[in-house]
Design a protein around this motif. Sequence first.
Motif, PDB file in Angstrom:
ATOM      1  N   THR A  78       0.837  -1.207   0.000  1.00 23.47           N
ATOM      2  CA  THR A  78       0.000   0.000   0.000  1.00 23.47           C
ATOM      3  C   THR A  78       0.871   1.257   0.000  1.00 23.47           C
ATOM      4  O   THR A  78       0.591   2.227  -0.712  1.00 23.47           O
ATOM      5  N   MET A  79       1.925   1.217   0.775  1.00 26.21           N
ATOM      6  CA  MET A  79       2.803   2.398   0.839  1.00 26.21           C
ATOM      7  C   MET A  79       3.412   2.689  -0.534  1.00 26.21           C
ATOM      8  O   MET A  79       3.539   3.841  -0.942  1.00 26.21           O
ATOM      9  N   ARG A  80       3.790   1.601  -1.225  1.00 26.88           N
ATOM     10  CA  ARG A  80       4.368   1.782  -2.559  1.00 26.88           C
ATOM     11  C   ARG A  80       3.331   2.389  -3.503  1.00 26.88           C
ATOM     12  O   ARG A  80       3.647   3.288  -4.299  1.00 26.88           O
ATOM     13  N   ARG A  81       2.087   1.921  -3.369  1.00 27.61           N
ATOM     14  CA  ARG A  81       1.021   2.426  -4.242  1.00 27.61           C
ATOM     15  C   ARG A  81       0.769   3.919  -3.961  1.00 27.61           C
ATOM     16  O   ARG A  81       0.650   4.722  -4.883  1.00 27.61           O
ATOM     17  N   ILE A  82       0.760   4.282  -2.683  1.00 23.64           N
ATOM     18  CA  ILE A  82       0.517   5.692  -2.333  1.00 23.64           C
ATOM     19  C   ILE A  82       1.666   6.566  -2.839  1.00 23.64           C
ATOM     20  O   ILE A  82       1.463   7.660  -3.350  1.00 23.64           O
ATOM     21  N   LYS A  83       2.846   6.040  -2.707  1.00 21.93           N
ATOM     22  CA  LYS A  83       4.015   6.808  -3.152  1.00 21.93           C
ATOM     23  C   LYS A  83       3.931   7.077  -4.663  1.00 21.93           C
ATOM     24  O   LYS A  83       4.252   8.171  -5.133  1.00 21.93           O
ATOM     25  N   LYS A  84       3.440   6.072  -5.422  1.00 20.42           N
ATOM     26  CA  LYS A  84       3.306   6.250  -6.868  1.00 20.42           C
ATOM     27  C   LYS A  84       2.260   7.312  -7.174  1.00 20.42           C
ATOM     28  O   LYS A  84       2.401   8.090  -8.120  1.00 20.42           O
ATOM     29  N   ARG A  85       1.203   7.349  -6.372  1.00 22.52           N
ATOM     30  CA  ARG A  85       0.179   8.389  -6.577  1.00 22.52           C
ATOM     31  C   ARG A  85       0.755   9.780  -6.310  1.00 22.52           C
ATOM     32  O   ARG A  85       0.439  10.737  -7.016  1.00 22.52           O
ATOM     33  N   ILE A  86       1.572   9.861  -5.288  1.00 21.03           N
ATOM     34  CA  ILE A  86       2.218  11.160  -5.011  1.00 21.03           C
ATOM     35  C   ILE A  86       3.068  11.565  -6.202  1.00 21.03           C
ATOM     36  O   ILE A  86       3.030  12.704  -6.670  1.00 21.03           O
ATOM     37  N   GLN A  87       3.840  10.600  -6.702  1.00 24.85           N
ATOM     38  CA  GLN A  87       4.702  10.894  -7.860  1.00 24.85           C
ATOM     39  C   GLN A  87       3.878  11.302  -9.067  1.00 24.85           C
ATOM     40  O   GLN A  87       4.261  12.213  -9.816  1.00 24.85           O
ATOM     41  N   ALA A  88       2.729  10.653  -9.256  1.00 21.23           N
ATOM     42  CA  ALA A  88       1.858  10.983 -10.403  1.00 21.23           C
ATOM     43  C   ALA A  88       1.356  12.418 -10.300  1.00 21.23           C
ATOM     44  O   ALA A  88       1.317  13.165 -11.292  1.00 21.23           O
ATOM     45  N   HIS A 107      -5.219  21.149  -7.660  1.00 16.90           N
ATOM     46  CA  HIS A 107      -5.758  19.838  -7.308  1.00 16.90           C
ATOM     47  C   HIS A 107      -4.620  18.837  -7.059  1.00 16.90           C
ATOM     48  O   HIS A 107      -4.646  18.047  -6.091  1.00 16.90           O
ATOM     49  N   ALA A 108      -3.593  18.902  -7.891  1.00 16.61           N
ATOM     50  CA  ALA A 108      -2.446  17.989  -7.733  1.00 16.61           C
ATOM     51  C   ALA A 108      -1.746  18.239  -6.401  1.00 16.61           C
ATOM     52  O   ALA A 108      -1.377  17.295  -5.689  1.00 16.61           O
ATOM     53  N   TYR A 109      -1.560  19.518  -6.079  1.00 18.72           N
ATOM     54  CA  TYR A 109      -0.926  19.846  -4.794  1.00 18.72           C
ATOM     55  C   TYR A 109      -1.756  19.298  -3.630  1.00 18.72           C
ATOM     56  O   TYR A 109      -1.220  18.746  -2.674  1.00 18.72           O
ATOM     57  N   PHE A 110      -3.040  19.472  -3.724  1.00 17.91           N
ATOM     58  CA  PHE A 110      -3.922  19.001  -2.649  1.00 17.91           C
ATOM     59  C   PHE A 110      -3.794  17.489  -2.503  1.00 17.91           C
ATOM     60  O   PHE A 110      -3.713  16.953  -1.389  1.00 17.91           O
ATOM     61  N   GLN A 111      -3.771  16.794  -3.640  1.00 19.54           N
ATOM     62  CA  GLN A 111      -3.635  15.337  -3.620  1.00 19.54           C
ATOM     63  C   GLN A 111      -2.301  14.903  -3.003  1.00 19.54           C
ATOM     64  O   GLN A 111      -2.239  13.961  -2.227  1.00 19.54           O
ATOM     65  N   VAL A 112      -1.240  15.637  -3.386  1.00 21.75           N
ATOM     66  CA  VAL A 112       0.094  15.328  -2.820  1.00 21.75           C
ATOM     67  C   VAL A 112       0.045  15.430  -1.299  1.00 21.75           C
ATOM     68  O   VAL A 112       0.529  14.556  -0.578  1.00 21.75           O
ATOM     69  N   LEU A 113      -0.578  16.494  -0.813  1.00 23.90           N
ATOM     70  CA  LEU A 113      -0.657  16.723   0.631  1.00 23.90           C
ATOM     71  C   LEU A 113      -1.440  15.593   1.318  1.00 23.90           C
ATOM     72  O   LEU A 113      -0.986  15.030   2.316  1.00 23.90           O
ATOM     73  N   PHE A 134      -0.016  12.572   4.004  1.00 24.46           N
ATOM     74  CA  PHE A 134      -0.518  12.253   5.351  1.00 24.46           C
ATOM     75  C   PHE A 134      -0.901  10.776   5.451  1.00 24.46           C
ATOM     76  O   PHE A 134      -0.621  10.123   6.456  1.00 24.46           O
ATOM     77  N   VAL A 135      -1.511  10.278   4.394  1.00 22.92           N
ATOM     78  CA  VAL A 135      -1.882   8.853   4.409  1.00 22.92           C
ATOM     79  C   VAL A 135      -0.628   7.986   4.508  1.00 22.92           C
ATOM     80  O   VAL A 135      -0.544   7.038   5.293  1.00 22.92           O
ATOM     81  N   TYR A 136       0.369   8.384   3.731  1.00 18.41           N
ATOM     82  CA  TYR A 136       1.645   7.650   3.718  1.00 18.41           C
ATOM     83  C   TYR A 136       2.261   7.642   5.127  1.00 18.41           C
ATOM     84  O   TYR A 136       2.711   6.613   5.626  1.00 18.41           O
ATOM     85  N   LEU A 137       2.270   8.841   5.750  1.00 19.03           N
ATOM     86  CA  LEU A 137       2.830   8.957   7.104  1.00 19.03           C
ATOM     87  C   LEU A 137       2.061   8.085   8.087  1.00 19.03           C
ATOM     88  O   LEU A 137       2.631   7.488   8.989  1.00 19.03           O
TER      89      LEU A 137
END
Lengths: 658, 233
Positions: free
Chosen positions: B12-22, B39-45, B49-52
């Motif tokens: 899951t962490m790897r998947r979230i990290k890929k979303r951040i990168q996207a 919107h991208a910035y908001f998603q990154v943020l 938090f989810v990743y953390l």
Amino acid sequence: MNRRSAIARVLALTGPLVASGGCSQQNSHVADRAVLVLGIDGMDPHLLRQYMQRGRMPNFQRLARLGSFKELRTSIPPQSPVAWSNVTTGMDPGGHGLFDFIHRNPRTMLPYFSMAQVEGPRHALHLGDWVIPLSAGNAINLRHGSAFWQIVDAHGIPATVLRIPANFPPVDCSSRTLAGMGTPDMVGTYGTFSFFTSDPTQQGGEASGGRIYPVGVGGGRVVCTLIGPQDTFRNGAPQVPVPFTVWLDPTNPVAKIIIQRHELILREGEWSDWVQLKFSLVPDIESATGICKIYLKQVRPCFKLYISPINIDPSQAALPLSTPGDYVRDLWKRVGPFYTQGIAEDTNARSDGVFTDEEFLEQSRMVMDDQLRLFNLELGRFRAGLLFAYFSSVDQNAHMFWRTFDKDSPSYTPELGARYGGTLEWFYKQMDHMLGKVLARVEDIKATLIILSDHGFAPFEYSFGLNTWLLENGYINLLPNRGPRPWDLFDDVDWANTRAYGLGLQALYLNLTGRERYGIVPPGAVAEALKAEICEKLLAVRDPATHLAPISRMDRAEKVYTGPFVADAPDLVVGYNRRYRAGWKTAVGEFDDEVLYPNQEPWSGDHCIDHTLVPGVLLSNKSIASQAPALTDIAPTILAEFEIDKPENMAGQSVFHS
Amino acid sequence: MLVFRYASNQRTMRRIKKRIQANILAVRLFPDQLGVVLHAYFQVLCYTFVYLGYALRALAILLLPMLIVLAQLNLRFSRLPLQPGDSFILQAKLMRSLRIESASLRLPRGMKVTAPPVHIPALNEVDWQIQANENGDFWPAVVIAGQTFTKRVVVSDDIASLHAKRVQKSLLNWISNPGGRALPPAGPLRSIGIDYAPRTIQVGPLHTEWWVFFFAFAFASGFAAKVCLRVEL
């Protein structure tokens, strides 16, 4: 803080200088030779002979029998920075540029210490309260000329030089050298003690060599603040405060001191070990460390606590103290913390009444122990090359305890004599004891041994107020409406009508046109005539109390000095007679109350007089051929032992060659 | 790293990290379209938090053993044992109801008192200055109200576990002072302490404490292991 103190408080935290290695040429022919030189400041030939005759100095007697013992012509004037610079460079003051303990800048007319200066960074960025240095600070050794160990070093011969005066910051070389007299404490002075007291009769404020802080005792607790070095990262460079607490036991004469992370218990009359203090300059980013000793003088009825001048910490030196730079740390690792301050005996604390004689003596013994520990370490690993070590104890204790055996001293009392009359002799005996070890080592490694002192000693019974004399004889004139009596040369004097002035312990300057800022005496015939007139008048002065001449000799700079710095010399060097010396106020450019007055201070022996009256000593395990050896012969002698030709500017010659 | 790897949801962490990168890629691809960028910035943020959150769950499992390890290291590396000939202060803090004059000290062989005790009524504290003359473990004792309380003092050239203070039982003391004997909770003494000198470690011109090196080493080796073990941090 008065102006003179402000001058003395040189910026101390300006970053270390980078000492670079000197060139070297290996001379294998002499590589195995060993020369050991001991510099015993202030050892007097008359006293040494006297003690030897009494059988108290068996090792000196043995050395004199094995080799030679002669008087050693001293410098003009016979003051330690000048004299040791003659030893170091083989030149007179005209060559090395040190003429007195105190010099003056003829353009600003302000005094400064002659040996060294520490400058802050030249360029800095000011951001609010903060100052960001854009260049490094600088410590400058004001002695010129090549030191004998630099020359020895350049020939590939290993050298170790411990605490020779006028070597701060240590001059560049690859040999091991440790700075000596001239090294400041952490507040940038030559030693500022702190004294905390609840005694209502003791006036707070600045004393001659320290600060006295009135404190209150409440609930068995004393809250104090020690003032540390200047924080050059702040606007105005305020001094860094270190608050600390002392808890007093309600009945026992004992206290607990909490200072930074240190907690220590001291009994009344007990000294602490070295205490390392950290001074935060930029919180969590930049700090400097110093070391001090704490002495609990008294718990009741009044609380009295002395803290030594804060010495530069040898384990983390804030200023350059050695070559190579980490040598001082190596010494610290091997022998523990030690006094790094140039003149470590706290004579000021005794003169200011903070110490009793007993307390000064104890502190002085600690200084000697430090010097002996360092020397014993180096003696133990000395095999070949050059080893020089300097000892200050005889000099400092001759200054302070002369009155205890000289019955003519104004402050001599039979009680004082009975209790402390043998103190100076005790220090001579310690030197003899040390010599015993040295002789064994010297015989073992077949070394040449040279022992010398920079000058002898004489009683200091009467003070001569040179500026007061110049004032009374019309050479100094005062500005109008300046109070009942003049105080400060630089505040009260009408330079437009002043022809000569005294500043330093033996220096007399003409107010010369083109040199002094407000000079009125034209150089040439007028100046020469004025010098002749002043010399004649000063030599004619008689003390009505003793019928003696307080001044027995006047030397003109151009006649006694040679070299590139003669123009910076005082015009006349005042040679006081035995029993006389310049008043303390004269030395710093002030006016003494009277021209002649008895010296009642503990500082009762001196040598800043006519140089012919205070020769030093020269002893060696080799035969000294020279008939009248001088301090300037020492450097050529050392070089000759290693078969090194002396440079042309060295005045003397080897004392072993006739 | 191994514990972290198995205690966390790496997939899951790897998947979230890929979303951040996207989302970062979206910012770089469409810098002139404000809506997309915001919107991208908001998603990154949000994904950060989810990743953390996923990382913290694993860290929570590691926290207790880490604290124990740190406390043990601190006991051994934060202070220097005494050397023969060293003087130290033994500090006894008494309960308020007791008179400090009633406290006395009993020393084992190999130690001696070098100054009279300092009584501080304002702090209900008595301090003794003691000199240790030889290597070893010593147990000087404070005697008060008929009871004797000892404190271990280590005189040694080696690294040793040093308890600077003996205090009454508490959770904080159990964590920070593991293995140290607590004082009885209702006894006459609040604490007995020894002022061991702090230990600094020198590397080149830098003098610092053990934990700086520990964390520097831990981070460096952690990142190296992360690569080798392919752990998502």
